[in-house]
Design a protein around this motif. Structure first.
Motif, short mmCIF file in Angstrom:
data_model
loop_
_atom_site.label_atom_id
_atom_site.label_comp_id
_atom_site.label_asym_id
_atom_site.label_seq_id
_atom_site.Cartn_x
_atom_site.Cartn_y
_atom_site.Cartn_z
N ALA A 48 0.84 -1.21 0.00
CA ALA A 48 0.00 0.00 0.00
C ALA A 48 0.87 1.26 0.00
O ALA A 48 0.64 2.19 -0.78
CB ALA A 48 -0.92 0.00 1.21
N TRP A 49 1.89 1.28 0.86
CA TRP A 49 2.77 2.45 0.91
C TRP A 49 3.59 2.59 -0.37
O TRP A 49 3.83 3.71 -0.85
CB TRP A 49 3.69 2.37 2.13
CG TRP A 49 2.97 2.57 3.43
CD1 TRP A 49 2.75 1.64 4.42
CD2 TRP A 49 2.37 3.78 3.90
NE1 TRP A 49 2.05 2.18 5.46
CE2 TRP A 49 1.79 3.51 5.18
CE3 TRP A 49 2.25 5.07 3.38
CZ2 TRP A 49 1.13 4.47 5.92
CZ3 TRP A 49 1.58 6.04 4.13
CH2 TRP A 49 1.03 5.74 5.37
N MET A 50 3.99 1.46 -0.94
CA MET A 50 4.73 1.50 -2.21
C MET A 50 3.87 2.07 -3.33
O MET A 50 4.31 2.93 -4.10
CB MET A 50 5.22 0.09 -2.57
CG MET A 50 6.31 -0.44 -1.65
SD MET A 50 6.51 -2.25 -1.74
CE MET A 50 7.03 -2.45 -3.46
N LEU A 51 2.64 1.58 -3.43
CA LEU A 51 1.74 2.06 -4.49
C LEU A 51 1.40 3.53 -4.29
O LEU A 51 1.28 4.29 -5.26
CB LEU A 51 0.47 1.20 -4.52
CG LEU A 51 0.65 -0.27 -4.93
CD1 LEU A 51 -0.66 -1.02 -4.80
CD2 LEU A 51 1.19 -0.38 -6.35
N SER A 52 1.23 3.92 -3.03
CA SER A 52 0.97 5.34 -2.73
C SER A 52 2.12 6.21 -3.22
O SER A 52 1.90 7.27 -3.81
CB SER A 52 0.78 5.55 -1.23
OG SER A 52 -0.39 4.92 -0.78
N ALA A 53 3.35 5.76 -2.97
CA ALA A 53 4.53 6.52 -3.38
C ALA A 53 4.60 6.66 -4.89
O ALA A 53 5.16 7.65 -5.41
CB ALA A 53 5.79 5.85 -2.85
N LEU A 54 4.03 5.69 -5.60
CA LEU A 54 4.04 5.71 -7.06
C LEU A 54 2.81 6.39 -7.65
O LEU A 54 2.67 6.48 -8.88
CB LEU A 54 4.14 4.27 -7.60
CG LEU A 54 5.43 3.52 -7.25
CD1 LEU A 54 5.29 2.04 -7.60
CD2 LEU A 54 6.63 4.13 -7.98
N GLY A 55 1.92 6.84 -6.79
CA GLY A 55 0.71 7.52 -7.27
C GLY A 55 -0.31 6.59 -7.88
O GLY A 55 -1.14 7.01 -8.70
N LYS A 56 -0.29 5.32 -7.48
CA LYS A 56 -1.21 4.32 -8.02
C LYS A 56 -2.49 4.24 -7.19
O LYS A 56 -2.49 4.51 -5.98
CB LYS A 56 -0.54 2.94 -8.04
CG LYS A 56 0.73 2.87 -8.90
CD LYS A 56 0.42 2.92 -10.37
CE LYS A 56 1.69 2.73 -11.21
NZ LYS A 56 1.39 2.69 -12.66
N ARG A 57 -3.58 3.84 -7.85
CA ARG A 57 -4.84 3.59 -7.15
C ARG A 57 -4.87 2.13 -6.73
O ARG A 57 -4.39 1.25 -7.46
CB ARG A 57 -6.03 3.90 -8.06
CG ARG A 57 -6.20 5.39 -8.35
CD ARG A 57 -7.31 5.64 -9.36
NE ARG A 57 -6.94 5.11 -10.67
CZ ARG A 57 -7.72 4.36 -11.43
NH1 ARG A 57 -8.93 4.02 -11.02
NH2 ARG A 57 -7.31 3.94 -12.61
#
Length: 333
Positions: A48-57
């Motif tokens: 979740a934190w990785m995807l957040s950092a990448l701007g992913k939904r």
């Protein structure tokens, strides 16, 4: 050269393919195994934190609720939906499964996978059947979060506090506080890196390894009365009945660590914990190293690692104990 038993070139390629999967897609469903432990929860929140950092939904979901003691990893930002509490009609085309030894460990959440969904499978279990379209499997990794640490670097994500806490938590729990045989030099290098970045390891150890709830203590008190041995005291086990849970008010997460009590008795090669459910019995297996308990678990449709595995057995508690103890005895012979 190898990375924990996997050729470096092959592992590097797996990481590159996983990074491409994440970079090229969006709107992910992230799922870990049913009844998540520290590594499963840590991996879920780490992604979740990785995807957040990448701007992913993304959407986080598990078959049941995440145990309360792991919610700190969300830092109030990420909610893991419980499929059983809130079934949803939405179907997902892009799925990231973490810490699932096989597809069945995903549980009922697979019902929200769209037909032909692309699945990234990140795991460290030797029994993983590579069920993803893209697989990053390192059976000698101490925990799935260890792989996610490498994947974060592959994705060019600067390690930040919330992500670091998740990775450290998964390592801490799956190595038994850095005491188990899976505590490799790389595990300690990652842990040292995360400590240097500000993770408060002593606080996480207190939270995850030391604290006991009152229901947990009363359950332990009752359950130790069932402590039994077989095969020249090389096999020891505890049993938790439905009545035990009802009387103590204990939940599934209060069973964490119980299997270590029979396993830690001097001379015991395999420790077992039998947990009675409606119509089935869940079994946790721990080995001192002489027996590959993953193979024993597989004979009952389960899986796991050489030293730690699990399965479910149909029938009564007494029948499950008889069958599993007999199978472990054969493995000891």
């Amino acid at each position: 050269m190898t990375e924990a038993g996997v050729p470096l070139e092959a592992y590097s390629k797996q990481l590159q393919e996983a990074a491409r999967f994440i970079q090229e897609k969006d709107d992910f469903l992230v799922v870990s195994h049913i009844q998540p432990d520290g590594d499963a929860a840590g991996s879920t929140y780490a992604v979740a934190w990785m995807l957040s950092a990448l701007g992913k939904r993304f959407t986080l979901m598990n078959e049941g609720p995440i145990p309360g003691k792991f919610l700190y990893m969300a830092a109030g930002k990420h909610e893991v939906l419980s499929y059983e509490a809130l079934p949803i009609a939405e179907l997902f085309n892009h799925v990231i499964a973490v810490d699932c030894a096989d597809f069945s460990r995903i549980g009922k959440v697979h019902q929200v996978f769209a037909e032909g969904a692309s699945l990234l499978n990140v795991d460290h279990h030797a029994t993983n059947d590579r069920f993803g379209a893209c697989n990053v499997i390192r059976s000698d990794a101490a925990a799935t979060v260890e792989i996610l640490y490498d994947l974060s670097l592959e994705l060019g994500i600067s390690l930040f506090h919330e992500l670091n806490v998740c990775i450290y938590s998964g390592l801490l729990t799956d190595t038994g506080g850095f005491r188990y045989a899976n505590t490799t030099p790389k595990v300690m290098q990652i842990a040292a890196d995360l400590l240097q970045r500000g993770v408060q390891g002593h606080e996480l150890a207190e939270r995850l390894l030391e604290k006991l709830t009152y229901p947990q203590v009363t359950l332990l008190q009752r359950t130790l009365n069932s402590l039994s041995f077989a095969h020249n005291n090389q096999v020891g086990w505890l049993a938790v009945t439905l009545d035990d849970l009802a009387v103590t008010g204990a939940s599934g997460e209060d069973l964490d660590g119980l299997v270590n009590y029979p396993r830690n008795v001097e001379g015991v090669e395999v420790g077992l914990l039998f947990k009675e459910r409606d119509g089935i019995v869940k079994v946790s297996l721990r080995s001192a190293g002489k027996v590959d308990v993953a193979q024993v678990a597989q004979s009952f449709g389960g899986g796991g690692h050489v030293r730690a595995a699990g399965c479910a057995v149909q029938g009564t508690l007494e029948e499950a104990i008889e069958r599993v103890v007999k199978e472990v005895g054969l493995a000891l012979a």
